[in-house]
Design an enzyme around this catalytic site. Structure first.
Site, PDB file in Angstrom:
ATOM      1  N   GLN A  53      28.727  51.934  42.378  1.00  0.00           N
ATOM      2  CA  GLN A  53      29.357  50.613  42.325  1.00  0.00           C
ATOM      3  C   GLN A  53      29.436  50.068  43.744  1.00  0.00           C
ATOM      4  OE1 GLN A  53      32.882  50.394  43.424  1.00  0.00           O
ATOM      5  NE2 GLN A  53      33.291  48.274  42.905  1.00  0.00           N
TER       6      GLN A  53
ATOM      7  N   GLY B 288      38.548  53.171  33.648  1.00  0.00           N
ATOM      8  CA  GLY B 288      38.960  53.409  35.020  1.00  0.00           C
ATOM      9  C   GLY B 288      40.233  54.214  35.120  1.00  0.00           C
TER      10      GLY B 288
ATOM     11  N   GLY C 264      41.926  47.766  30.186  1.00  0.00           N
ATOM     12  CA  GLY C 264      42.936  47.945  29.161  1.00  0.00           C
ATOM     13  C   GLY C 264      42.636  48.973  28.091  1.00  0.00           C
TER      14      GLY C 264
ATOM     15  N   HIS D 216      38.933  43.124  36.111  1.00  0.00           N
ATOM     16  CA  HIS D 216      39.319  44.091  37.143  1.00  0.00           C
ATOM     17  C   HIS D 216      40.636  44.789  36.774  1.00  0.00           C
ATOM     18  CE1 HIS D 216      37.557  45.082  41.105  1.00  0.00           C
ATOM     19  NE2 HIS D 216      38.724  45.655  41.337  1.00  0.00           N
TER      20      HIS D 216
END
Length: 388
Positions: free
Chosen positions: A132, A334, A313, A280
């Site tokens: 990334q 994440g 989420g 994000h």
């Protein structure tokens, strides 16, 4: 109580990670922008869709959870997305998450803000390693990142494009994250209150961000480098730079941080291989829309031939099933992997893969499905019902 019984879902890892981590790092993982409304909406957004249950179906003993994305058949429809500083939450955290992903048969996206770098991880992760990229304001730094990817044989770059404007994360401001250049007395006290974390990580001193080690302009140690990396983000990101990178990078290029159908259409026109629908994790635009609510329209805008990933989420296997039913190719996770590695290291990451795969399989079977292929082939209205 055994560890298997103690950890039944993502929330269990979150609670354990918060008990183990210093507050500055726990808040960095958990926090969102300003009022954290987008952060909350990401979770609430899943409640807008209900799954339809079927019975008396011909079900196979095993559910096929494989999915095709990034040019090959992957074992699962989800994988660890980039999270900065995994190696601060547990020693060698980047490597631990990456190895768990490799064992699960899925990619691992390494953050520019990682502790272990491309050169260290590539020999152990091989084709499972993706990178990334945050573009630096200095083109020579960006070229060094790309050269490291080429040397390591990285096939896919995820270019993050939604951070040219730095939002305010009030938790980080209170804690001084990305402002502290060294360990302050207050931070030392936080560390002292978390002895297990301190003994694990600080035996050889505060680690640094390997990708920029030896560059004096980035400072020394992860705290100073975090501040420098953030301050040096390219503030002039445009579609012209996406096209520049497309011309320069021979591998797969995926744009991360797209959350409007107009930008999805521009991404398709720019020749990228896919996008990540993302806000994000609620850390940029406050008062934004939940990512899950945008999946269907983003698929329509992007077209069927490019990969559509989504993050922000996701906590449950049923969340992932909803995203796939709406048109996503895979989900990137994440925070869940940050919590898992912080709480229980290698075992925690493997357990998280196991739990989510089990949830997805059971959900599909209760919907009368034997595979993700059957899910994708079914009309959306036969799978989901809008709530309200």
């Amino acid at each position: 109580m055994s560890r298997d019984r103690r950890y039944q879902n993502v929330d269990d890892f979150q609670k354990a990670a918060r008990k183990r981590l210093p507050k500055i790092f726990a808040d960095y993982i958990e926090g969102g922008a300003f009022s954290e409304t987008t952060l909350r909406r990401n979770r609430a957004g899943f409640d807008a869709y209900a799954l339809r249950q079927r019975v008396l179906c011909n079900l196979e003993p095993e559910v096929d959870l494989s999915a095709r994305y990034l040019g090959r058949r992957q074992a699962l429809p989800f994988f660890p997305g980039p999270v900065g500083f995994l190696g601060l939450y547990r020693r060698y955290g980047d490597l631990k998450v990456g190895l768990a992903a490799k064992a699960a048969g899925v990619p691992f996206a390494l953050s520019t803000f990682s502790i272990k770098g491309i050169a260290s991880l590539a020999p152990q992760l091989g084709e499972n390693l993706a990178f990334q990229l945050y573009l630096d304001r200095d083109p020579t730094v960006n070229e060094s990142y790309l050269e490291a990817c080429r040397i390591a044989g990285v096939e896919t770059i995820f270019l993050t494009v939604d951070t040219a404007i730095t939002s305010v994360r009030e938790r980080d401001n209170r804690n001084g994250f990305r402002a502290l250049q060294k360990i302050s007395p207050g931070l030392a006290w936080q560390f002292a209150k978390r002895p297990r974390w301190s003994l694990d990580l600080l035996r050889n001193g505060m680690p640094g961000v390997e990708l920029v080690e030896g560059r004096p302009e980035f400072g020394r140690g992860a705290l100073a480098q975090a501040s420098a990396l953030s301050a040096r983000l390219d503030k002039d990101l445009t579609w012209e730079k996406v096209r520049w990178l497309r011309d320069l990078w021979p591998g797969r290029l995926v744009i991360k941080g797209v959350s409007d159908r107009r930008d999805a259409e521009l991404a398709r026109a720019s020749g990228v291989d896919g996008i990540v629908l993302s806000n994000h994790g609620g850390r940029q635009l406050d008062q934004g829309l939940a990512s899950i609510s945008l999946v269907a329209e983003m698929r329509a805008a992007l077209g069927p031939e490019r990969d559509l990933f989504v993050d922000s989420g996701f906590r449950r296997g049923s969340d992932i099933v909803k995203a796939l039913a709406l048109g996503a190719d895979a989900v990137m996770l994440g925070r869940p992997f940050a919590w898992a590695v912080a709480a229980e290291g290698d075992w925690g990451c493997a357990r998280l893969f196991e739990l989510l795969a089990q949830e997805i399989a059971i959900t599909l079977q209760l919907m009368g499905l034997n595979s993700l292929a059957e899910l994708r082939a079914a009309p959306v209205d036969s799978l989901l019902s809008p709530m309200g």
